[in-house]
Every structure is written in C-alpha cells, then in structure tokens.
Design a protein around this motif. Structure first.
Motif, short mmCIF file in Angstrom:
data_model
loop_
_atom_site.label_atom_id
_atom_site.label_comp_id
_atom_site.label_asym_id
_atom_site.label_seq_id
_atom_site.Cartn_x
_atom_site.Cartn_y
_atom_site.Cartn_z
N GLU A 185 25.60 3.37 37.40
CA GLU A 185 24.59 3.48 36.35
C GLU A 185 24.38 4.95 36.02
O GLU A 185 23.64 5.65 36.73
CB GLU A 185 23.26 2.88 36.82
N GLY A 205 17.79 2.83 30.21
CA GLY A 205 16.57 2.69 29.41
C GLY A 205 16.51 3.62 28.21
O GLY A 205 15.47 3.75 27.58
N SER A 265 21.54 0.48 29.61
CA SER A 265 21.46 0.02 28.22
C SER A 265 22.55 -1.00 27.87
O SER A 265 23.08 -0.99 26.76
CB SER A 265 21.46 1.20 27.25
N HIS A 323 18.83 2.67 43.64
CA HIS A 323 18.69 2.79 42.19
C HIS A 323 18.24 4.21 41.85
O HIS A 323 17.47 4.81 42.61
CB HIS A 323 17.67 1.77 41.68
N LYS A 373 12.67 -4.59 37.27
CA LYS A 373 11.87 -3.39 37.57
C LYS A 373 10.40 -3.78 37.73
O LYS A 373 10.11 -4.88 38.18
CB LYS A 373 12.11 -2.31 36.51
P1 PGA Z 1 18.55 -0.63 31.38
O1 PGA Z 1 18.40 -0.47 32.97
O2 PGA Z 1 19.46 -1.81 31.15
O3 PGA Z 1 17.13 -0.90 30.90
O4 PGA Z 1 19.12 0.62 30.85
C1 PGA Z 1 19.49 -0.69 33.84
C2 PGA Z 1 19.07 -0.45 35.26
O5 PGA Z 1 18.36 0.54 35.50
O6 PGA Z 1 19.41 -1.22 36.17
#
Ligand code: PGA
Length: 250
Positions: free
Chosen positions: A168, A174, A213, A96, A11
C-alpha cells in the motif's frame, strides 16, 4: 495457484448497527462474488463478534485490523491475538501505514505481533509501502525491501505460508491517487523476488494484495497484473456495491 483475495479494511468507520447492516448486505450477495475469490471483512474490534454471527457459514472471512504485541495481562486498552481468534477472526491486518505513522509501530513491535498472531492461528495481512517523499527520492524499493526483511525474514517457511502481504503506497491511501498498474506490478514483482531470495519457490505461493484508492473503476486493470493477487480496500469497502464490484473485477 495463489489465493485471490479482496479484503475490506473498514478502519474506524461505522457504528455497530451500520456495520452489521453492511456485513449483512455483503453476506446476502456473496453468491455474486466469484467462488475463487476469498472475501475478507475487517471491521473495528467492537463489531467483530456481531459481524462474525452475520457472515458465519458464508464464504466470507473475518479479520481484525490490529492486535496487541503482548500475550495477555495488564495492558489496558489492548486486544490480544487469542481474543481475536475467539471472536472467529481468521486474519489480522498488521503494520498498516496508519499504525506505523500515528501509533509509532516499528518492525520490532511488528515482529512480536506477527509471532502472536501466528501462534494463535491467525493469518497476518502484513502491510508494506513507501511514503510520497520516499517514492519521489527513488527509495521505494529500498524502503519496502527493508520492511519485508526486518519482519517477514524472521518467519519460518511454514509461518510465511500463512501470511498475506499487502503493498500500500502511503501516497495512494485515501487520496484518490492510485498507483498505476505498472507501478504496482513493478513493486509486487520486487516483493516476490525479495521473498524468493530467502524462501525460494514458496514466494510463488504468497498472495500479494494492492491497496490504496482501489475502486471498481481501476480494480480490473490492477488485478490483471501478474503479481497482484487482489486488493486491500479502504474507503470503497464501506459500500457493499463497490466492494462486491471490486471482487467481481477478476
Ligand atoms: P483506501 O485505503 O482504499 O481508502 O485508499 C486502503 C487501505 O488503507 O487499506
């Protein structure tokens, strides 16, 4: 046999020296990752060329996090699929939920991005997933099904063979909240069944990653599910130890 993949989505994190150090740390330890797991690093645009120099010749592959929906020309601030390919990118994350939510990307935009990525030899990592209110309303199959039909169904079988799908759930990104392995498996199986409606047996060849996560403590159980072929990792991909440990979870 479907390709197992663990992809790190950095990111908008790390300055260039930090990113280079992270890539070097991962590259130095690549032998600790099972050889049948494709490791992918998706740093910010500014780091791509540098990270490519670090991981070139290793088993890790480079990915971008987005690309323009236009080929080239007067589109200030945009980065084209051809430019990404020229830095050594093999993959590009598209659709995304953060792009859909904060930058208003729609299936129409994503159709253009997918076509340009594929035309330039990039493998799209196409993200789908429902929001919390959609899951609570029991609409997750409908939402994810529409995201797949509106974009993926426009691809030829040859094009689909180049695509990786990432499920996702937005409520798990997150937040520290992971989908249970049963919840994830259920929707991964649904995605595969949806693909099968149009593409038949090819659906069995498409890697479907889980994201949200994902961390060393839950990766093993998630990756053990029949239709989960790896992970798209955000936060935990910023620590080499965690990222490698996730890749070792198979
Ligand atoms: P995260 O993000 O592992 O921090 O939850 C995953 C993503 O958005 O690809």
């Amino acid at each position: 046999m479907r390709q197992k993949i663990v992809a790190g989505n950095w990111k908008m994190n790390t300055l260039i020296e930090e990113g280079a150090a992270l890539a070097k740390n991962i590259a130095d330890r690549i032998n600790e990752v099972p050889s049948d797991v494709q490791l992918i690093l998706a740093p910010p645009f500014t780091h791509l060329d540098r990270v490519n120099g670090i991981i070139k010749g290793t088993a890790a592959a480079l990915s971008a996090q987005n690309c323009a929906d236009k080929d080239k020309g007067a589109y200030t601030g945009e980065v084209s699929a051809a430019m990404l390919a020229s830095t050594g990118c093999k993959y590009v994350i598209l659709g995304h939920s953060e792009r859909r939510e904060y930058y208003h990307e729609t299936s129409a935009t994503l159709n253009d991005k997918m076509a340009l990525a594929l035309a330039n030899g990039l493998k799209p990592i196409f993200c789908v997933g429902e929001k919390l209110e959609e899951r609570e309303a029991g609409r997750h199959f409908e939402v994810v099904g529409a995201q797949i039909r509106e974009v993926i169904f426009n691809l030829s079988p040859e094009q689909l063979a180049q695509v990786v799908i990432a499920y996702e759930p937005v409520w798990a990104i997150g937040t520290g909240k992971t989908a249970t392995s049963a919840q994830a498996q259920e929707i991964h199986a649904f995605i595969r069944k949806t693909l099968a409606e149009k593409y038949g047996a090819l659906s069995e060849e498409i890697s479907i990653l889980y994201g949200g996560s994902c961390k060393p403590s839950n990766a093993r159980e998630l990756f053990a599910q029949k239709d989960i072929d790896g992970g798209l990792i955000g936060g935990a991909s910023l620590k080499a130890d965690d990222f490698i440990a996730i890749a070792q979870s198979y």
